[in-house]
Enzyme design. Sequence first.
Site, PDB file in Angstrom:
ATOM      1  N   GLU A  17     -73.295 -58.519  40.039  1.00  0.00           N
ATOM      2  CA  GLU A  17     -73.228 -58.767  41.615  1.00  0.00           C
ATOM      3  C   GLU A  17     -73.878 -59.222  42.609  1.00  0.00           C
ATOM      4  OE1 GLU A  17     -71.954 -54.808  42.628  1.00  0.00           O
ATOM      5  OE2 GLU A  17     -71.343 -54.164  41.040  1.00  0.00           O
ATOM      6  N   ASP A  30     -58.675 -52.426  46.538  1.00  0.00           N
ATOM      7  CA  ASP A  30     -58.903 -53.764  45.463  1.00  0.00           C
ATOM      8  C   ASP A  30     -58.040 -54.112  44.777  1.00  0.00           C
ATOM      9  OD1 ASP A  30     -61.010 -52.139  45.468  1.00  0.00           O
ATOM     10  OD2 ASP A  30     -61.120 -50.632  44.097  1.00  0.00           O
ATOM     11  N   SER A  69     -77.979 -52.235  47.257  1.00  0.00           N
ATOM     12  CA  SER A  69     -78.639 -52.791  46.958  1.00  0.00           C
ATOM     13  C   SER A  69     -77.774 -54.658  47.436  1.00  0.00           C
ATOM     14  CB  SER A  69     -78.455 -52.940  44.844  1.00  0.00           C
ATOM     15  OG  SER A  69     -77.497 -53.281  45.339  1.00  0.00           O
ATOM     16  N   ASN A  70     -76.208 -54.270  47.412  1.00  0.00           N
ATOM     17  CA  ASN A  70     -75.929 -55.399  47.542  1.00  0.00           C
ATOM     18  C   ASN A  70     -76.342 -56.103  48.718  1.00  0.00           C
ATOM     19  OD1 ASN A  70     -73.942 -56.537  45.376  1.00  0.00           O
ATOM     20  ND2 ASN A  70     -73.303 -54.860  44.621  1.00  0.00           N
ATOM     21  N   HIS A 127     -66.247 -54.971  43.675  1.00  0.00           N
ATOM     22  CA  HIS A 127     -66.002 -54.613  43.018  1.00  0.00           C
ATOM     23  C   HIS A 127     -66.843 -54.274  41.888  1.00  0.00           C
ATOM     24  CE1 HIS A 127     -63.403 -50.998  42.258  1.00  0.00           C
ATOM     25  NE2 HIS A 127     -62.952 -51.933  41.061  1.00  0.00           N
ATOM     26  N   ILE A 146     -62.148 -46.214  53.041  1.00  0.00           N
ATOM     27  CA  ILE A 146     -60.653 -47.623  52.388  1.00  0.00           C
ATOM     28  C   ILE A 146     -59.968 -47.674  54.693  1.00  0.00           C
ATOM     29  CG2 ILE A 146     -57.605 -47.475  52.574  1.00  0.00           C
ATOM     30  CD1 ILE A 146     -59.027 -45.846  49.840  1.00  0.00           C
ATOM     31  N   ARG A 168     -58.836 -41.889  61.125  1.00  0.00           N
ATOM     32  CA  ARG A 168     -59.268 -43.398  60.452  1.00  0.00           C
ATOM     33  C   ARG A 168     -59.106 -44.634  61.662  1.00  0.00           C
ATOM     34  NH1 ARG A 168     -60.545 -43.787  55.911  1.00  0.00           N
ATOM     35  NH2 ARG A 168     -61.505 -42.027  56.352  1.00  0.00           N
TER      36      ARG A 168
END
Length: 215
Positions: free
Chosen positions: A173, A144, A12-13, A108, A91, A64
């Site tokens: 947001e 964060d 949605s963001n 966040h 992350i 990663r």
Amino acid sequence: MRVAVLASGRGSNFEAIAKAFIDGKIKGELVALIVNRRNAGAVERAEKLGINWLFVDPYSFPSREDYDRRLVEILKYLKVELVCLAGYKLIVSEVFVDAFPGRILNIHPSLLPSFPGLRAHWQAVTYGVKISGATVHVVDKGVDTGPIVVQVAVPVSPEDTPDTLSEKVLKWEHRIYPQAVKWFVDGRVKVEGRKVVVEGADYGRLPVVPALEDF
Ligand code: GRF
């Protein structure tokens, strides 16, 4: 400015940011959505909005760092200058942060530095805070922890559950994230150490600081 969004889920963001580009509110180009999950809801939204998307499977890389190196390669190939993490559930490694210093944003759903990490709304409701909210920040090497661009304060009522709080915060947001991207694209965001200043913005009132201008 060429911008990309990284997402893992609902999206949605991503949609709020994409619509701001499509409506011409943000001058620049939303080059691509990259997802790390094949079935991310964000993909369907990208299809509907006509935004290019790409699934890159983290499980097909040994580490990663290798995954992030591939993402960086793709983003550099696309000449992306700003990366927006929007519900991106991995992350990012140092490899990624070093490739885009000061050029990665994240949202966040809490008033950082309170309640970083997973299940922010659950943390806020369990703790019993009366004000929660959301934060858009520049991504650094912590979780964060990066310099804060904009925050919104949202009241928490005694009846709130993590789900109802999430619903209330999410509406905000969708306004603060496109706004932060626009400030960035317009060259108004100055980062000096932990301090971020949006030049010419209004820092004098709640609930959004600095105040929304376009959303
Ligand atoms: C949002 O609450 C965002 O703050 C958090 O993850 C959620 C993603 O929602 N990082 P969506 O995928 O953008 O709908």
